[in-house]
Scaffold this motif. Sequence first.
Motif, short mmCIF file in Angstrom:
data_model
loop_
_atom_site.label_atom_id
_atom_site.label_comp_id
_atom_site.label_asym_id
_atom_site.label_seq_id
_atom_site.Cartn_x
_atom_site.Cartn_y
_atom_site.Cartn_z
N ILE A 1 -6.41 33.57 -18.72
CA ILE A 1 -7.30 32.41 -18.62
C ILE A 1 -7.12 31.62 -19.91
O ILE A 1 -7.12 32.20 -20.99
N SER B 1 -7.68 29.52 -23.27
CA SER B 1 -8.73 29.64 -24.27
C SER B 1 -9.78 28.54 -24.13
O SER B 1 -10.95 28.75 -24.45
N ALA C 1 -11.15 27.52 -21.46
CA ALA C 1 -12.18 28.00 -20.54
C ALA C 1 -13.19 28.88 -21.27
O ALA C 1 -14.41 28.78 -21.04
N TYR C 2 -12.70 29.74 -22.14
CA TYR C 2 -13.61 30.59 -22.92
C TYR C 2 -14.44 29.76 -23.88
O TYR C 2 -15.65 29.99 -24.04
N VAL D 1 -15.35 26.57 -23.65
CA VAL D 1 -16.37 25.81 -22.92
C VAL D 1 -17.49 26.73 -22.45
O VAL D 1 -18.68 26.39 -22.54
N THR D 2 -17.13 27.92 -21.98
CA THR D 2 -18.15 28.87 -21.51
C THR D 2 -19.06 29.31 -22.66
O THR D 2 -20.29 29.33 -22.50
#
Length: 148
Positions: free
Chosen positions: A57, A59, A61-62, A64-65
């Motif tokens: 996935i 980085s 995405a991590y 933003v999460t």
Amino acid sequence: MTLFNNLIILLITGFLTLVGNFVGPKINPIEALPGMFILIAIAFVGIVLAKVIPVKIPSVAYIVTIATVLTIPGGPIAEIVSAYTAKVNFLALCTPILAYAGIYTGKNIDSLKKTGWKILVLGLFVILGTYLGSAIIAQIILKMLGQI
């Protein structure tokens, strides 16, 4: 790229952002420093998670999460994170990132040449679609709120 190199790049970007923060809206860099460190920490943790977790996935995405979870209204540190990061000017943050993108594009100009004229047409459609989509969503929301 190693985690150390990623951290160095994040720190350089943070420094350039603080300079841009001071030059543009004249915000004291010392006031924006805690918010910049928070943003750097969030980005670095996201990069670490992308390298450690075996699922591929990106980085982003991590990052933003993590940022979303930290700033959920009513969360234990949401107000603190929001208050500090609000002092970092968004445009000052974009300047070094866009400079890096330009350098990367210039470095890979041969690959860009191979794509030909089709990439220009695709880029125009993407920009046009993004603009029109944003305008339509804004129109609908503003109508629903009775602002227009």
